[in-house]
Design an enzyme around this catalytic site. Structure first.
Site: not given
Ligand code: FE
Ligand code: ZN
Length: 259
Positions: A60, A133, A171
């Site tokens: 992603d 992340d 995110h």
């Molecule tokens: Fe991610």
């Molecule tokens: Zn990740």
């Protein structure tokens, strides 16, 4: 001045678009999908994509790289120790790279993945952090590859950057992170206030980012493992005496995994 703009992707990813207004050059961070970037470029003729910055190897975050590379002549910069498609520049800890004419410092932040890096830019104006992340608004990434000790160390390093640093994570997890934060610290008024603000924003479908490090230090439980009340709650949940902040962090992260 660099302008930063979110390009939403998938359910809850943001691809960050960095624009240098004077040269009409731009860069993107973690294009998990090429379409949002290609769509933006098509709608904004005259803009030239020069750089693709990658924080870690998850799909992603890198899924759009090859297609973008084919459609533009952008350079791909990513962590040296991970498998990054079409990477041109392999980055390691404390490297400095020039992107859009500005210096970005690379911070190795193992934990979510072992090779994860963050990009930090600090000039006369506001410092910017692209944390992928690793550091989320009011939370942190899951430990897929690294140990709790590594992640705690990585987060501590990012938390030591200036208060005014704007945090651009990958995110939109802020609301669920704040619900967890409130479970950890039910009496923390900064968390309660932020939860109500972010609830309002999300109900209007507005983005909750960027955050900043001053706010994170007050409301992100994963940056607060040294606080007595956080330790006591972690002890209660884990049924053990977490004698170091790193142990507190490990208990919090394990609790969050099933929250
Ligand atoms: Fe991610
Ligand atoms: Zn990740």
């Amino acid at each position: 001045m660099i302008q930063v703009h979110p390009l939403p992707a998938f359910n809850d990813n943001y691809i960050w678009l960095l624009q240098d207004l004077s040269s009409q050059r731009c860069a993107v961070v973690d294009p998990g999908d090429a379409q949002p970037v290609l769509g933006w470029l098509a709608q904004n003729p005259g803009w030239h994509l020069t750089d693709i910055l990658i924080t870690h190897h998850h799909k992603d975050h890198v899924g759009g790289v090859v297609q973008l590379k084919q459609a533009t002549d952008a350079r791909v910069l990513g962590p040296a120790t991970e498998n990054i498609p079409a990477r041109d520049v392999a980055l390691t800890d404390n490297d400095t790279v020039s992107v859009l004419g500005r210096d970005f410092t690379v911070h190795a932040v193992p934990g979510h993945t072992l090779g994860h890096i963050a990009f930090y830019h600090h000039d006369a104006t506001t410092p910017l952090l692209f944390s992928g992340d690793t550091l989320f608004a009011a939370g942190c990434g899951r430990l897929f590859e690294g140990t709790p000790e590594q992640m705690h160390e990585s987060l501590s390093r990012l938390a030591a950057l200036p208060d005014s640093t704007l945090v651009y994570c990958a995110h939109e997890y802020t609301l669920s992170n704040l619900r967890f934060a409130q479970a950890v610290e039910p009496d923390n008024r900064d968390i309660a206030e932020r939860l109500s603000q972010v609830s309002q924003w999300r109900s209007e479908n507005r983005i909750s980012l960027p955050s900043n490090l001053a706010l994170e230090r007050r409301t992100n439980p994963f940056l607060r493992a040294h606080e007595t009340s956080v330790k006591e709650k972690a002890d209660e949940r884990s049924g053990r005496d977490n004698s170091t902040p790193s142990a507190v962090f490990a208990s919090l992260r394990a609790w969050k995994d099933t929250f």
